[in-house]
Structure formats: structure tokens, C-alpha cells
Design a protein around this motif. Structure first.
Motif, PDB file in Angstrom:
ATOM      1  N   VAL A  45      23.789  91.448  21.038  1.00 60.79           N
ATOM      2  CA  VAL A  45      24.227  90.837  22.152  1.00 60.79           C
ATOM      3  C   VAL A  45      22.782  90.284  23.242  1.00 60.79           C
ATOM      4  O   VAL A  45      22.753  91.928  23.307  1.00 60.79           O
ATOM      5  CB  VAL A  45      25.619  91.705  23.094  1.00 60.79           C
ATOM      6  N   GLU A  49      23.093  87.892  28.182  1.00 59.94           N
ATOM      7  CA  GLU A  49      24.712  87.256  27.948  1.00 59.94           C
ATOM      8  C   GLU A  49      25.479  88.442  28.624  1.00 59.94           C
ATOM      9  O   GLU A  49      25.956  88.005  28.681  1.00 59.94           O
ATOM     10  CB  GLU A  49      24.487  86.984  26.264  1.00 59.94           C
ATOM     11  N   ARG A  53      29.608  88.743  29.259  1.00 58.14           N
ATOM     12  CA  ARG A  53      30.256  89.838  28.268  1.00 58.14           C
ATOM     13  C   ARG A  53      30.942  90.804  28.742  1.00 58.14           C
ATOM     14  O   ARG A  53      31.503  91.577  27.979  1.00 58.14           O
ATOM     15  CB  ARG A  53      29.654  89.636  26.980  1.00 58.14           C
ATOM     16  N   GLU A  56      34.087  92.537  27.652  1.00 62.97           N
ATOM     17  CA  GLU A  56      34.265  92.826  25.937  1.00 62.97           C
ATOM     18  C   GLU A  56      33.817  94.978  25.171  1.00 62.97           C
ATOM     19  O   GLU A  56      34.012  94.958  24.430  1.00 62.97           O
ATOM     20  CB  GLU A  56      33.150  92.333  25.264  1.00 62.97           C
TER      21      GLU A  56
END
Length: 109
Positions: A45, A49, A53, A56
Motif C-alpha cells: 500500500v 494511498e 485506505r 482497511e
């Protein structure tokens, strides 16, 4: 609370003992870097990002952030901790230290 950094030897022994299901190896480098060298079982990742995110990541997981030399991963680890994820550590020295100290099969760049 865990130290903000984990050494290559500490991480290696955790993985060697049978990677715990809550241990997440979070590689925050760019895709080309990940394609060049990675720790098996890690998840890519890219650093840019991470904020988008955040949902998550499980706050119960022990997350170890990984980059090339340990600077980006430290920034991400501190940021994630500031978001309430307490069990985040940065791999001291990054993938470069991993290659030098643990697994010379991992290419250096």
C-alpha cells in the motif's frame, strides 16, 4: 505500548516461529520498488494511498511498516498510531537492512 520500531532480527524471529495471523507486513514503497525487492507475505500500500485506505487496517493487528531505509515507514507508523492504531511498528533500516542482515536473497537497490 510497543516500541515504534522493530529490528530485523525481532521481525525475523516472529516470522520464523510461524507468522502470527494478526501480523501484517505493510510495505509502503512504490510499486516498482516492491517489484524489485520484498519480504514474502507483505502487502503493498504505497505511502500516498495510506490516508485514503485507513479503514482497511484492523486496530487489533500488529502492523509492521516497511520501506527502503526506514524513513517513510517510520512516518507511516507514527501517522497510523496518531489515528489510533497502537500496534504499529516500523522496520528499522527497511528492506535494505532486511537484505543485509536477514535474507541476502532479497535484492538491494
Amino acid at each position: 505500548m510497543l516500541d515504534v520500531e522493530i529490528s530485523t532480527t525481532e521481525l525475523s524471529s516472529k516470522i520464523s516461529a510461524g507468522k502470527p495471523p494478526d501480523l501484517v507486513l505493510l510495505d509502503v514503497r512504490e510499486p516498482w520498488e516492491y517489484a524489485t525487492a520484498k519480504i514474502e507475505g507483505s502487502v503493498l500500500v504505497p505511502m500516498g494511498e495510506i490516508p485514503g485506505r485507513l479503514q482497511e487496517f484492523d486496530p487489533e493487528d500488529h502492523i509492521v511498516t516497511i520501506c527502503h531505509a526506514g524513513v517513510r515507514s517510520m512516518n507511516v507508523a507514527v501517522w497510523l498510531r496518531n489515528q489510533g492504531l497502537e500496534k504499529v511498528q516500523s522496520l528499522r533500516g527497511g528492506i535494505d537492512a532486511w537484505s543485509r542482515e536477514i535474507d541476502p536473497q532479497v535484492p538491494r537497490y
